[in-house]
Design an enzyme around this catalytic site. Structure first.
Site, short mmCIF file in Angstrom:
data_model
loop_
_atom_site.label_atom_id
_atom_site.label_comp_id
_atom_site.label_asym_id
_atom_site.label_seq_id
_atom_site.Cartn_x
_atom_site.Cartn_y
_atom_site.Cartn_z
N ARG A 1 0.85 -1.18 0.00
CA ARG A 1 0.00 0.00 0.00
C ARG A 1 0.89 1.24 0.00
O ARG A 1 1.87 1.32 0.74
CB ARG A 1 -0.94 0.02 1.22
CG ARG A 1 -2.13 -0.94 1.11
CD ARG A 1 -3.08 -0.52 0.01
NE ARG A 1 -4.29 -1.32 -0.07
CZ ARG A 1 -4.44 -2.39 -0.82
NH1 ARG A 1 -3.43 -2.82 -1.56
NH2 ARG A 1 -5.58 -3.04 -0.85
N GLU B 1 -3.28 7.50 -4.83
CA GLU B 1 -3.67 6.99 -6.14
C GLU B 1 -5.00 7.59 -6.59
O GLU B 1 -5.90 7.79 -5.76
CB GLU B 1 -3.78 5.46 -6.08
CG GLU B 1 -2.45 4.79 -5.77
CD GLU B 1 -2.58 3.27 -5.61
OE1 GLU B 1 -3.67 2.73 -5.89
OE2 GLU B 1 -1.60 2.64 -5.21
N HIS C 1 -0.57 0.12 -9.90
CA HIS C 1 -1.27 -0.77 -8.96
C HIS C 1 -1.94 -1.92 -9.71
O HIS C 1 -3.11 -2.24 -9.48
CB HIS C 1 -2.30 0.00 -8.14
CG HIS C 1 -2.65 -0.69 -6.84
ND1 HIS C 1 -3.13 -0.01 -5.75
CD2 HIS C 1 -2.59 -2.00 -6.46
CE1 HIS C 1 -3.36 -0.86 -4.76
NE2 HIS C 1 -3.04 -2.08 -5.17
#
Length: 340
Positions: free
Chosen positions: A243, A272, A289
């Site tokens: 993360r 993000e 991601h």
């Protein structure tokens, strides 16, 4: 109960009529005791009216908050999260409303571990920079981009859990030294995997490559900060496949710009889908991601979610419940028994 178990699938899986994740095992829901459909709306956060029609929901992106539930509005018995992260889920609100949250560690473990090894090797071998040399017809510069061999390195895991363990199994053919920092990893399990548990300071100072594979919690937020990065070797690299907010991105930019560390590989970012300028640096390898986004992960995560939903439809507690306290809730148990 006489009626079928009603399942909703969050609409963020779709691009038009196409499921962008491919086969996620939804065909297993085509059975007489179950009905399923995609939710009518693609939403960033669930509201009570989105969840009310369903006994269970399979979801990926939408957040689950306290406002997702309301007094007197029906709510699902289970919310099956497609993935292992749950930082956008209010677990306390789910538990107080007798809703189980499940995740998919069995589906994500191998794909994420494989992607982590791919990212580590790409960074060590300067793959992206070498790709650019070919595209720019600049072969003369190739001898200026010597990589670092994986054999002989000390690999430090920040988080030695389910996926971290799988990553270590993939590293088995390589001649590496393994250290790890994880307050929740039993020493005997670490010993079985050949990992020496260390504190954060030693992890930073001793590792040639720090691999972040921890969950995002209040304790891990910005755990990799300026002090951690300053303590790393100038020749070391940082890989974050977990993360984004575990790493202080501003501090990482400083470390990469100053040469405090050699390079980084990031599949996740602090805010993000925005980035903070880190994409302008030449010594960072980036993915949006999605490096572990493969057909293997799609079907594995989907099947894990479907397993959870069908277990509840049969009156059984599902595997991989995150808010374990809900399983002791009299309301949850009573609702679950209705389907037995």
């Amino acid at each position: 109960m006489a009626r079928p178990f009603r399942i909703g699938v969050s609409r963020d899986f779709l691009d038009g009529d196409r499921n962008v994740w491919g086969d996620i095992g939804l065909g297993r829901l085509d059975r007489p005791d179950v009905t399923w459909e995609y939710l009518p709306d693609d939403v960033a956060s669930f509201a009570p009216e989105h969840l009310a029609p369903y006994d269970g929901v399979l979801f990926a992106a939408p957040a689950v908050t306290e406002a997702s539930f309301a007094e007197g509005v029906p709510r699902p018995l289970v919310l099956a999260r497609f993935g292992v992260g749950y930082d956008t889920v209010d677990l306390a609100a789910c538990t107080s409303n007798a809703v189980a949250i499940t995740i998919t560690p069995d589906g994500a473990r191998r794909p994420v571990a494989t992607a982590t090894l791919a990212m580590l090797l790409a960074v060590l071998h300067n793959l992206v920079a070498k790709d650019a040399l070919v595209r720019e017809r600049n072969w003369a510069e190739r001898t200026n981009l010597m990589g670092t061999g994986l054999n002989g390195l000390t690999i430090g895991l920040f988080g030695v859990g389910n996926t971290g363990g799988e990553f270590l199994r993939l590293l088995a053919p390589f001649d590496v030294t393994l250290i790890g920092h994880d307050p929740f990893c039993p020493p005997e399990r670490a010993a079985e995997m050949g990992v020496r548990l260390v504190d954060r300071a030693e992890l930073a100072a001793a590792s040639d490559a720090v691999i972040i594979m921890a969950a995002l919690t209040p304790e891990t937020f910005h755990a990799v900060d300026a002090g951690f990065l300053d303590a790393m070797k100038p020749s070391a690299v940082l890989i974050n496949m977990a993360r984004g907010p575990i790493v202080d991105e501003a501090a990482l930019i400083d470390a990469l710009s100053s040469g405090s560390i050699r390079a980084a590989g990031l599949d996740v970012f602090e805010d993000e889908p925005q980035t903070s300028g880190i994409e302008k640096l030449p010594n960072v390898t980036l993915a949006p991601h999605s490096l572990s986004w493969t057909s293997e992960m799609s079907l594995g995560n989907g099947n894990s979610c479907v397993d959870a939903l069908l277990a509840v439809a049969a009156g059984q507690a599902p595997r991989f419940v995150v808010n374990r306290d809900v399983l002791d809730s009299p309301e949850f148990r009573a609702r679950l028994e209705e389907w037995a």
